[in-house]
Scaffold this motif. Sequence first.
Motif, PDB file in Angstrom:
ATOM      1  N   ASP A 211       0.810  -1.214   0.000  1.00  0.00           N
ATOM      2  CA  ASP A 211       0.000   0.000   0.000  1.00  0.00           C
ATOM      3  C   ASP A 211       0.848   1.271   0.000  1.00  0.00           C
ATOM      4  O   ASP A 211       0.354   2.341  -0.343  1.00  0.00           O
ATOM      5  CB  ASP A 211      -0.943   0.026   1.206  1.00  0.00           C
ATOM      6  CG  ASP A 211      -2.251  -0.699   0.914  1.00  0.00           C
ATOM      7  OD1 ASP A 211      -2.544  -0.924  -0.269  1.00  0.00           O
ATOM      8  OD2 ASP A 211      -2.975  -1.042   1.870  1.00  0.00           O
ATOM      9  N   GLN A 420      -3.508   7.929   8.084  1.00  0.00           N
ATOM     10  CA  GLN A 420      -4.106   6.967   7.152  1.00  0.00           C
ATOM     11  C   GLN A 420      -3.076   5.933   6.705  1.00  0.00           C
ATOM     12  O   GLN A 420      -3.378   4.733   6.606  1.00  0.00           O
ATOM     13  CB  GLN A 420      -4.683   7.704   5.936  1.00  0.00           C
ATOM     14  CG  GLN A 420      -5.931   8.516   6.240  1.00  0.00           C
ATOM     15  CD  GLN A 420      -6.457   9.238   5.012  1.00  0.00           C
ATOM     16  OE1 GLN A 420      -5.696   9.801   4.220  1.00  0.00           O
ATOM     17  NE2 GLN A 420      -7.773   9.225   4.839  1.00  0.00           N
ATOM     18  N   LEU A 421      -1.849   6.386   6.432  1.00  0.00           N
ATOM     19  CA  LEU A 421      -0.783   5.448   6.051  1.00  0.00           C
ATOM     20  C   LEU A 421      -0.413   4.529   7.209  1.00  0.00           C
ATOM     21  O   LEU A 421      -0.105   3.346   7.014  1.00  0.00           O
ATOM     22  CB  LEU A 421       0.459   6.214   5.579  1.00  0.00           C
ATOM     23  CG  LEU A 421       0.563   6.551   4.094  1.00  0.00           C
ATOM     24  CD1 LEU A 421       1.925   7.172   3.789  1.00  0.00           C
ATOM     25  CD2 LEU A 421       0.355   5.319   3.211  1.00  0.00           C
ATOM     26  N   ASP A 423      -2.452   3.386   9.427  1.00  0.00           N
ATOM     27  CA  ASP A 423      -3.480   2.337   9.449  1.00  0.00           C
ATOM     28  C   ASP A 423      -3.192   1.272   8.392  1.00  0.00           C
ATOM     29  O   ASP A 423      -3.351   0.069   8.643  1.00  0.00           O
ATOM     30  CB  ASP A 423      -4.866   2.945   9.207  1.00  0.00           C
ATOM     31  CG  ASP A 423      -5.361   3.757  10.393  1.00  0.00           C
ATOM     32  OD1 ASP A 423      -4.813   3.590  11.504  1.00  0.00           O
ATOM     33  OD2 ASP A 423      -6.281   4.585  10.205  1.00  0.00           O
ATOM     34  N   LYS A 424      -2.755   1.711   7.214  1.00  0.00           N
ATOM     35  CA  LYS A 424      -2.451   0.754   6.139  1.00  0.00           C
ATOM     36  C   LYS A 424      -1.249  -0.117   6.499  1.00  0.00           C
ATOM     37  O   LYS A 424      -1.216  -1.305   6.174  1.00  0.00           O
ATOM     38  CB  LYS A 424      -2.199   1.500   4.827  1.00  0.00           C
ATOM     39  CG  LYS A 424      -3.460   2.125   4.237  1.00  0.00           C
ATOM     40  CD  LYS A 424      -3.168   2.883   2.957  1.00  0.00           C
ATOM     41  CE  LYS A 424      -4.452   3.466   2.361  1.00  0.00           C
ATOM     42  NZ  LYS A 424      -4.189   4.244   1.124  1.00  0.00           N
ATOM     43  N   MET A 427      -2.530  -2.746   8.816  1.00  0.00           N
ATOM     44  CA  MET A 427      -3.391  -3.718   8.137  1.00  0.00           C
ATOM     45  C   MET A 427      -2.584  -4.741   7.339  1.00  0.00           C
ATOM     46  O   MET A 427      -2.941  -5.911   7.267  1.00  0.00           O
ATOM     47  CB  MET A 427      -4.378  -2.992   7.215  1.00  0.00           C
ATOM     48  CG  MET A 427      -5.506  -2.284   7.955  1.00  0.00           C
ATOM     49  SD  MET A 427      -6.520  -1.270   6.855  1.00  0.00           S
ATOM     50  CE  MET A 427      -7.185  -2.526   5.766  1.00  0.00           C
ATOM     51  N   CYS A 428      -1.460  -4.313   6.756  1.00  0.00           N
ATOM     52  CA  CYS A 428      -0.701  -5.224   5.889  1.00  0.00           C
ATOM     53  C   CYS A 428      -0.076  -6.367   6.679  1.00  0.00           C
ATOM     54  O   CYS A 428       0.279  -7.399   6.102  1.00  0.00           O
ATOM     55  CB  CYS A 428       0.362  -4.455   5.097  1.00  0.00           C
ATOM     56  SG  CYS A 428       1.836  -4.029   6.041  1.00  0.00           S
ATOM     57  N   GLY A 433      -3.309  -9.729   5.484  1.00  0.00           N
ATOM     58  CA  GLY A 433      -2.659  -8.549   4.915  1.00  0.00           C
ATOM     59  C   GLY A 433      -1.629  -8.914   3.855  1.00  0.00           C
ATOM     60  O   GLY A 433      -1.142 -10.050   3.797  1.00  0.00           O
TER      61      GLY A 433
END
Length: 450
Positions: A211, A420-421, A423-424, A427-428, A433
Motif C-alpha cells: 500500500d 491513514q498510512l 493504518d495501512k 493492516m498489511c 494482509g
Amino acid sequence: MEPRKGRRLALFPLPLQGHINPMLQLASILHSKGFSITIIHTNFNSPNPSNYPHFTFHFINENLSECEATTTDIFALLKLLTIRCVEPFRECLSKVLSDMSEEPIACLISDAVFPFTQAVADSLKVPRMVLRTGGASSFLVMAAFPFLRQRGYFPIQDSKLEEPVAELVPLKVKDLPVINTSEPESFHQVVDGMVNGTKASSGVIWNTFEDLEQPAIAALRHQFSIPIFPIGPFHKCYSSSSSSLFTEDRSSISWLDKRAPKSVIYVSFGSIAAINETEFLEIAWGLANSKQHFLLVVRPGLVLGTEWLEPLPNGFIENLDGRGHIVKWAPQTEVLVHSACGAFWTHNGWNSTLESICEGVPMICMPCFTDQKVNARYVSDVWRVGLQLEKGLKRGEIERTIRSLMVEKEGEEIRHRVLQLKDKANMCLRQDGTSCQSLESLVTHILSLE
C-alpha cells in the motif's frame, strides 16, 4: 550423493547501522517461521551475539585499519568492504556449508549492496536471495541509471538541479540518488553492480509494503524476472534496538514523559550523515526561534571538526527554558511511538522514514545522499506526509517549516494523511494482509530452492 536440504539460513548484512538492523529483524521474522539462523558478520561494527541467543554467529576479519574504519567517506568504506570481504566471506560460508553437525543451509540471504556474494554462492552451489534495505521506489531509480546516463542526466549539472526528471515523476534532478564523491564513475559501477547482482539472485526481499509503494513494486516485478517479496515493515514485527552501535540515552523518554501530546519535534539525522558547523548553528537557532519543544540528537561526529556541542554559543541551552533536550543518541522507535512526539526532522534514511510513517508522525525532510533524496521527495510530493527544506538550511526557513507542521492548518492535513498510512501499515501485517501473505510466499519459495 543427494544434497542435504534443511531449514537453516545464512544471512550476511552490510555492517552499517541502517543495514544491520533490518537484516537482524528479518532473521527474527524467519526464525519465527521455523528457520534456524546463522549470521555471518564482519568484526567491524559487529553486534553482540549475546543479544541474539537463538542465532549462530560467525565473524570474518575484513582487516580494516583504525583509520579506514573511522573514515567519514562512506563510499570509500563501502568500496573497501566490498574488496576485503570477498575471500574471508567465501572461506566462512564454505566452512558453514560443510559443517555436518549443523542442519544444511537452504539459502544465503545477503545485503544487496554486496553483489560479490552471488559469485561466491554460485561457486559453492547454494541459492542466494538478497535483502534490499532501502525502499522499492529508490531502487527503481537506481535500476534506471544506465537509461538516465543515456538521456544525459549524468553527470549532474548544478544549473539543472531544480529541473524535473520527466521520466521519473515527481523527481527533480537534485533528487537523483547519488553521493558526493571524487569518483562518480566508480559510484555508478557500484550501483549497477547492486542492481545486476539483485537480478541474478533467486529473489529479493523488501522492507516495505504494497500500500505504500505499489507502483514501484509493480514496475520492479515487470522489469525483473525474479520473485519479489515486500514483507515490511520489519520493525513492527521484531525490534532490534539491541543491535544499536550507539549507547541510547534513556533521558530522552523521561523528558518526553513531561511534555504535552504532539508537542515535541524529534530531530535526528541518522548514524552516518555529517553537517558543518554553520549548518548546525542554523538548525539550532531555527529550532530555538520556532518556540516549539524539541528533542535533538547530536551524535559525536555529526558536526564536522567538533567533539559535540562546542559550536553552540554560551547560554544557548539555558535560554531555551526547558523547551529543548539534547542527547548523543536516542531510542528512536520509542521516541516516535511516544504520545509527545509531534514531528520528526529526519535525513530520510529508509528505516527512519518507514518508522515515522508506521507511527503516524509527520516529517521534515533533510536528505543527505543516495536513496534519502528519493525517499524525501516521495514523503513531500507523493505520500504528502511531510515538508522538505527545499531552500537550504537557513534559520528563518527552518522556523517557518517547523511552525507550518506543528501549529498551522497545513500540518493538520499532513497529520491526517500520515495517520491513514499508519493504518495501512498495520493492516498489511494482519493475517490476511499483503505483507503477511508475501511472507508465507517467501517461506514457500525458500523451501523450494535447489
